[in-house]
Design an enzyme around this catalytic site. Structure first.
Site, mmCIF file in Angstrom:
data_model
loop_
_atom_site.group_PDB
_atom_site.id
_atom_site.type_symbol
_atom_site.label_atom_id
_atom_site.label_comp_id
_atom_site.label_asym_id
_atom_site.label_seq_id
_atom_site.Cartn_x
_atom_site.Cartn_y
_atom_site.Cartn_z
ATOM 1 N N GLU A 1 -3.670 57.895 -15.105
ATOM 2 C CA GLU A 1 -3.053 57.764 -16.434
ATOM 3 C C GLU A 1 -2.551 56.331 -16.636
ATOM 4 O O GLU A 1 -1.778 55.817 -15.847
ATOM 5 C CB GLU A 1 -1.911 58.775 -16.592
ATOM 6 C CG GLU A 1 -1.066 58.604 -17.842
ATOM 7 C CD GLU A 1 -1.877 58.511 -19.147
ATOM 8 O OE1 GLU A 1 -2.692 59.402 -19.405
ATOM 9 O OE2 GLU A 1 -1.670 57.520 -19.889
ATOM 10 N N GLY B 1 1.128 63.325 -20.537
ATOM 11 C CA GLY B 1 1.272 64.073 -21.794
ATOM 12 C C GLY B 1 0.409 63.494 -22.898
ATOM 13 O O GLY B 1 0.185 64.140 -23.915
ATOM 14 N N GLY B 2 -0.053 62.244 -22.694
ATOM 15 C CA GLY B 2 -0.989 61.640 -23.645
ATOM 16 C C GLY B 2 -0.421 61.471 -25.036
ATOM 17 O O GLY B 2 0.795 61.385 -25.241
ATOM 18 N N THR B 3 -1.322 61.454 -26.004
ATOM 19 C CA THR B 3 -0.939 61.206 -27.397
ATOM 20 C C THR B 3 0.003 62.281 -27.913
ATOM 21 O O THR B 3 1.032 61.996 -28.525
ATOM 22 C CB THR B 3 -2.210 61.186 -28.278
ATOM 23 O OG1 THR B 3 -3.099 60.212 -27.756
ATOM 24 C CG2 THR B 3 -1.889 60.851 -29.723
ATOM 25 N N CYS B 4 -0.365 63.539 -27.686
ATOM 26 C CA CYS B 4 0.364 64.651 -28.301
ATOM 27 C C CYS B 4 1.861 64.580 -27.996
ATOM 28 O O CYS B 4 2.691 64.528 -28.889
ATOM 29 C CB CYS B 4 -0.228 65.974 -27.813
ATOM 30 S SG CYS B 4 0.667 67.387 -28.461
ATOM 31 N N HIS C 1 9.377 94.468 -46.140
ATOM 32 C CA HIS C 1 9.864 93.744 -47.319
ATOM 33 C C HIS C 1 11.288 93.269 -47.050
ATOM 34 O O HIS C 1 12.079 94.027 -46.504
ATOM 35 C CB HIS C 1 9.849 94.667 -48.539
ATOM 36 C CG HIS C 1 10.468 94.018 -49.736
ATOM 37 N ND1 HIS C 1 9.815 93.050 -50.461
ATOM 38 C CD2 HIS C 1 11.700 94.169 -50.305
ATOM 39 C CE1 HIS C 1 10.600 92.644 -51.433
ATOM 40 N NE2 HIS C 1 11.756 93.301 -51.362
HETATM 41 C C1 LIG Z 1 0.654 60.820 -35.244
HETATM 42 C C2 LIG Z 1 -0.150 61.963 -34.678
HETATM 43 C C3 LIG Z 1 0.235 63.261 -34.924
HETATM 44 C C4 LIG Z 1 -0.507 64.326 -34.400
HETATM 45 N N1 LIG Z 1 -0.108 65.598 -34.671
HETATM 46 C C5 LIG Z 1 -0.830 66.639 -34.182
HETATM 47 C C6 LIG Z 1 -0.427 67.975 -34.419
HETATM 48 O O1 LIG Z 1 0.578 68.236 -35.078
HETATM 49 N N2 LIG Z 1 -1.166 68.978 -33.899
HETATM 50 C C7 LIG Z 1 -2.297 68.731 -33.167
HETATM 51 O O2 LIG Z 1 -2.949 69.674 -32.704
HETATM 52 N N3 LIG Z 1 -2.699 67.461 -32.916
HETATM 53 C C8 LIG Z 1 -1.991 66.415 -33.401
HETATM 54 N N4 LIG Z 1 -2.390 65.143 -33.123
HETATM 55 C C9 LIG Z 1 -3.629 64.947 -32.351
HETATM 56 C C10 LIG Z 1 -3.369 65.172 -30.856
HETATM 57 O O3 LIG Z 1 -2.319 64.351 -30.436
HETATM 58 C C11 LIG Z 1 -4.636 64.872 -30.069
HETATM 59 O O4 LIG Z 1 -5.688 65.619 -30.612
HETATM 60 C C12 LIG Z 1 -4.468 65.235 -28.608
HETATM 61 O O5 LIG Z 1 -3.414 64.516 -28.026
HETATM 62 C C13 LIG Z 1 -5.774 64.943 -27.864
HETATM 63 O O6 LIG Z 1 -5.595 65.123 -26.508
HETATM 64 P P1 LIG Z 1 -6.561 64.412 -25.478
HETATM 65 O O7 LIG Z 1 -6.317 65.101 -24.202
HETATM 66 O O8 LIG Z 1 -7.925 64.367 -26.010
HETATM 67 O O9 LIG Z 1 -6.123 62.899 -25.430
HETATM 68 P P2 LIG Z 1 -4.734 62.184 -25.388
HETATM 69 O O10 LIG Z 1 -3.614 63.106 -25.581
HETATM 70 O O11 LIG Z 1 -4.865 61.032 -26.308
HETATM 71 O O12 LIG Z 1 -4.640 61.655 -23.889
HETATM 72 C C14 LIG Z 1 -5.453 60.640 -23.419
HETATM 73 C C15 LIG Z 1 -4.739 59.916 -22.303
HETATM 74 O O13 LIG Z 1 -5.679 59.043 -21.655
HETATM 75 C C16 LIG Z 1 -5.013 57.869 -21.304
HETATM 76 N N5 LIG Z 1 -6.039 56.834 -21.132
HETATM 77 C C17 LIG Z 1 -6.842 56.290 -22.080
HETATM 78 N N6 LIG Z 1 -7.688 55.415 -21.518
HETATM 79 C C18 LIG Z 1 -7.423 55.412 -20.187
HETATM 80 C C19 LIG Z 1 -7.964 54.710 -19.093
HETATM 81 N N7 LIG Z 1 -8.976 53.851 -19.226
HETATM 82 N N8 LIG Z 1 -7.442 54.926 -17.865
HETATM 83 C C20 LIG Z 1 -6.411 55.811 -17.706
HETATM 84 N N9 LIG Z 1 -5.861 56.509 -18.711
HETATM 85 C C21 LIG Z 1 -6.372 56.318 -19.937
HETATM 86 C C22 LIG Z 1 -4.074 57.611 -22.464
HETATM 87 O O14 LIG Z 1 -3.010 56.766 -22.069
HETATM 88 C C23 LIG Z 1 -3.609 59.032 -22.787
HETATM 89 O O15 LIG Z 1 -2.431 59.361 -22.089
HETATM 90 C C24 LIG Z 1 -1.650 64.057 -33.600
HETATM 91 C C25 LIG Z 1 -2.033 62.744 -33.323
HETATM 92 C C26 LIG Z 1 -1.297 61.696 -33.860
HETATM 93 C C27 LIG Z 1 -1.717 60.290 -33.559
#
Ligand SMILES: Cc1cc2nc3c(=O)[nH]c(=O)nc-3n(C[C@H](O)[C@H](O)[C@H](O)COP(=O)(O)OP(=O)(O)OC[C@H]3O[C@@H](n4cnc5c(N)ncnc54)[C@H](O)[C@@H]3O)c2cc1C
Length: 458
Positions: free
Chosen positions: A33, A38-41, A443
């Site tokens: 990582e 926890g990534g984006t979510c 209701h």
């Molecule tokens: C503002 C916003 C709001 C959102 N709201 C919602 C919501 O309400 N409900 C919903 O279902 N979805 C929502 N999403 C979308 C959701 O966050 C993503 O669909 C989800 O996180 C995807 O998960 P993933 O596992 O594909 O990738 P991610 O969660 O993006 O995880 C990818 C991970 O890989 C890591 N990484 C990348 N490249 C490398 C590398 N070369 N080497 C090592 N690590 C790396 C990154 O740091 C990241 O931690 C939202 C997104 C955003 C931006």
């Protein structure tokens, strides 16, 4: 070279649970990582936005309190406290995810993974690089905000969906490029915090994939809150004045307009992170938009290399990434043959009211030449919504007139996400719509509106 059974790139919504499941099955797992578990979510997506939207909802409730006979004076928003609360909740989620991975015996390696060969990787961080190899590699590296090529944007101070959540003060006037769910959620949130908000959407409707009636209703709801929306608005140049304000030159069908604001949010979609990891060294193929090409079982063209979550394209939601984990776990550990084929894709737009969506839209049904009928009722006709004074929006469902099955639904209304989920459960169980039309619901609930909804069918 350190050898593992499986290497997972990205501790996101597929990578985390998969790493734990594989480790529990006795495999030697490396989870690499670059930033945060926890990534984006958890870190910059669902969790922080929905946490901040909760603050915006409280602000709006206070603003509307007089309508309910409750007087609240002197509303003010302390954005530092809003972001502090957000950080606390994010860090709680992140730490518990991290602990779960460590406790499962996964080797959590912080750093950026880059392919160096067929099945070899280099992980770079502040400490010395590490070389890893495994027969099985899962790429779950997600995406990042797309920054469009607009003249002057690179020289201006702009925000994306991540940086906007660290603002210390409420912007006076927030200009937003984009009309998708991220633009609308932030637009309404900052409007409720007290900003003037202008949304510039390139195409002819907000939320391009939705049916026109849904998009128009949402636009009207946002406009009633004082958000200015421009459609077919092509931002041509961006400049920053000496007082730091942002100036936009925008082409619209009728006119060339000029807009100024204190802050600019760029919310013009997301792109995959596949361009940052030398995937060409593995021979893994990308599609024309840079997503990792996979088949229905998430297999790339290279045996033993899989992709999951946003980086493989398709619906970009946490629950889809999580379902990818379910597929990979079944296939890698239990010799199943699970696939993405036919899976349902529910989603929610977290504006207020929310839009809960499941199954076919009218647009999709028409494009696929599917026979359908529409049941539709305004939220104004729902008793529970009237009691709450939350009557904006409508419920709409598509049904097959012969089989009586529900094909899809758009619920734009108070608790729209929960009503949509009820319709999804009916669809999962192949419950025909007359069962919901005639069933007894308590209701007063929003659910009882399903009686009315399906009674509206011609
Ligand atoms: C503002 C916003 C709001 C959102 N709201 C919602 C919501 O309400 N409900 C919903 O279902 N979805 C929502 N999403 C979308 C959701 O966050 C993503 O669909 C989800 O996180 C995807 O998960 P993933 O596992 O594909 O990738 P991610 O969660 O993006 O995880 C990818 C991970 O890989 C890591 N990484 C990348 N490249 C490398 C590398 N070369 N080497 C090592 N690590 C790396 C990154 O740091 C990241 O931690 C939202 C997104 C955003 C931006």
């Amino acid at each position: 070279m350190e050898k593992f059974d499986v290497i997972i790139i990205g501790a996101g919504q597929a990578g985390n649970p998969l790493s734990k499941a594989l480790a529990a099955a006795g495999k030697k797992i490396a989870l690499v990582e670059e930033k945060y578990v926890g990534g984006t979510c958890i870190n910059v997506g669902c969790t922080p936005t929905k946490t901040m939207i909760a603050s915006a909802e409280v602000a709006q409730l206070v603003r509307q309190a007089h309508k309910y006979g409750v007087n609240c004076q002197d509303l003010s928003v302390d954005l530092s406290r809003v972001t502090e609360r957000k950080r606390e909740i994010v860090s709680q989620f992140r730490e518990s995810s991290k602990q779960g991975i460590v406790d499962a015996g996964v080797s959590l390696i912080y750093g950026k993974a880059t392919f160096t060969g067929h099945k070899t990787l280099e992980v770079t961080s502040q400490s010395s690089p590490r070389q890893l190899t495994a027969e099985t590699i899962i790429i779950d590296a997600g995406g990042r905000p797309n920054i469009p090529d607009i003249s002057g944007l690179d020289k201006a101070d702009y925000f994306d969906s991540t940086t906007i959540m660290e603002l210390k003060e409420v912007p006076e006037h927030l200009l937003i490029l984009g009309g998708g769910y991220i633009a609308l959620e932030f637009g309404q949130m900052f409007r409720r915090f007290g900003s003037q908000v202008t949304i510039l959407q390139k195409s002819g409707q907000l939320l391009g994939r939705e049916d026109a009636d849904v998009a128009q209703e949402i636009q009207q709801i946002l406009e009633e809150e004082g958000i200015q929306v421009y459609l077919n608005a092509q931002t041509e140049t961006i400049s920053q004045n000496s007082d730091n304000s942002i100036h936009l030159q925008v082409a619209t069908p009728g006119d060339q307009i000029e807009l100024s604001g204190s802050h600019l949010l760029v919310a013009t979609g997301r792109i995959p992170n596949s361009d940052r990891m030398s995937v060409d060294k593995t021979g893994v193929k990308l599609d024309s938009r840079g997503y990792i090409a996979v088949n229905e079982k998430l297999e790339t063209n290279i045996p033993g290399i899989y992709a999951a979550g946003d980086i493989k394209g398709g619906p970009a939601f946490t629950h889809i990434a999580y379902d990818d984990y379910r597929i990979l776990e079944g296939n890698l550990l239990h010799e199943q043959s699970l696939s993405m084929k036919g899976r349902m894709v529910p989603y929610v737009l977290y504006t207020d009211p929310q839009l809960g969506r499941i199954g076919l839209s009218e647009k999709e049904a028409q494009a696929a030449n599917i026979n359908y009928k529409v049941a539709k009722i305004p939220m104004k006709s729902v008793a529970r919504a009237l009691e709450l004074s939350r009557t904006s929006g409508f419920m709409k469902a598509l049904v097959n007139p012969e089989s009586k099955q529900i094909l899809g639904a758009a619920v734009l209304g108070v608790e729209g996400r929960e009503i949509m989920s009820m319709l999804q459960i009916a669809m999962l169980g192949n419950v025909p719509y007359p069962a919901l039309r005639d069933g007894i619901f308590a209701h007063p609930t929003l659910a009882e509106a399903l009686n009315t909804l399906f009674s509206s069918l011609p």
